[in-house]
Design a protein around this motif. Sequence first.
Motif, short mmCIF file in Angstrom:
data_model
loop_
_atom_site.label_atom_id
_atom_site.label_comp_id
_atom_site.label_asym_id
_atom_site.label_seq_id
_atom_site.Cartn_x
_atom_site.Cartn_y
_atom_site.Cartn_z
N SER A 1 4.59 -4.72 11.66
CA SER A 1 4.72 -3.47 10.91
C SER A 1 4.08 -3.56 9.53
O SER A 1 3.81 -2.54 8.88
N LYS A 2 3.82 -4.78 9.05
CA LYS A 2 3.24 -4.97 7.73
C LYS A 2 1.71 -4.93 7.74
O LYS A 2 1.07 -4.97 6.69
N ILE A 3 1.13 -4.83 8.93
CA ILE A 3 -0.32 -4.97 9.04
C ILE A 3 -1.06 -3.85 8.30
O ILE A 3 -2.02 -4.11 7.57
N ASN A 4 -0.63 -2.58 8.48
CA ASN A 4 -1.34 -1.46 7.86
C ASN A 4 -1.34 -1.56 6.34
O ASN A 4 -2.37 -1.35 5.69
N ARG A 5 -0.19 -1.90 5.77
CA ARG A 5 -0.10 -2.00 4.32
C ARG A 5 -0.96 -3.16 3.80
O ARG A 5 -1.70 -3.01 2.82
N ALA A 6 -0.89 -4.31 4.48
CA ALA A 6 -1.70 -5.45 4.06
C ALA A 6 -3.19 -5.17 4.22
O ALA A 6 -4.01 -5.61 3.42
#
Length: 294
Positions: free
Chosen positions: A208-213
Motif C-alpha cells: 500500500s506504500k508503493i504509490n506514495r513512495a
Amino acid sequence: MLVALANALTPILLIICLGFFLGKKTDYLDSPSLGALVSNLGLPALLLYSVLSMQMQVFSMLKIIAATVIVLAIVALASYAFLKILKLPTRFYLPPMVNPNTGNLGIPIAYALFGNEGMAIAVVISSVVQISHFTLGVGFMSGAYHPKQLLKNGPVIALLLGALLLSFKVSLPAPLMNTLNMLSHITLPIMLMLLGKSLSSLNIKESSKINRATALSLFRPAVGASSACLVVYFFPLSHLESSVLIVLNAMPVAVISYMLAIKFKGPVDEIALMILISLPTSLFTVGFLWWFYL
C-alpha cells in the motif's frame, strides 16, 4: 553520445550489481568498518587529492559550495511544499527528499562522465551534502542536533584542509600526494559495492506504500535537477561546474537516509522503496540531461 553514456554508466551498474550479489550470497561486505573506512579515510583522501592535484582555486571552490547550498535550499522549500500537499510529516520525509546520493553514486558517475576534473568538483559538492546529512538529516529525524558531529566528519575536515592549503599556495610533497592517490583508489569501488549491498538488504513489507513512495521518488531527481538548472542559469559557474552540479543533484535518495530512518525509528520501508525506485529514475534523468542538455 548514447554509447559514451552507456560506456560510462555500465561499470558503475556492474559494480553495484556485484555488491548486491555479494550482499545476498556472502558476508564480505557485512563489516561496518568498510563504511567507516570509506567515510573516514577513502573519501577524505579522494577529496584532498582531487582538490590539490587539480589546483582548484579557492574562489572556484567557494562558488561551488555556495551554489550547492542554494540548490539544497531551493529543493528543501519545494520538497516542504510538496510534502504539505501530500499531508506527510516533514520530520522523516524532508531529509531524503533534499539530500541526494552524491557520495557512493554521484562521485563515480561524475568521474565516469567528466573525468578527474569533474570528480574534483563532485567531491566538493558531496562534502556539502554530507554536511547537510549531519545537520538537516540528523536534526530533523532525531529532533535534535549537536554541531560537534561535524568535527568528526572526515570529508568536512579534508575540505577545510584543502581550502587552507590552496589559500596559502602550499603544495604537498610528491610521495604524500601519491599516498593520497593510492588511498583514494579504494573509495569508488567500495562505495558502489556498499550501495549494492545496502539495496540487497532493503525490506519492503506493505504494498500500500508503493504509490506514495513512487511519487516521492519521481519528485526527488526532478526537483533536484531543475533546481540546479535554475541556479546555474544565474550563478557564475563554468560549463563543467554547472554540468556536475546538475548531475549530482539529479541523484537518487541517499542510503544514509535509510540508515538514519532505522536509527531514529522512521518509515524505514517507505524510504527503502524510495531508494529502489529513485535509482533507475535518476539514471534515466542523467541520461536525458546528458543527451539533450549537458
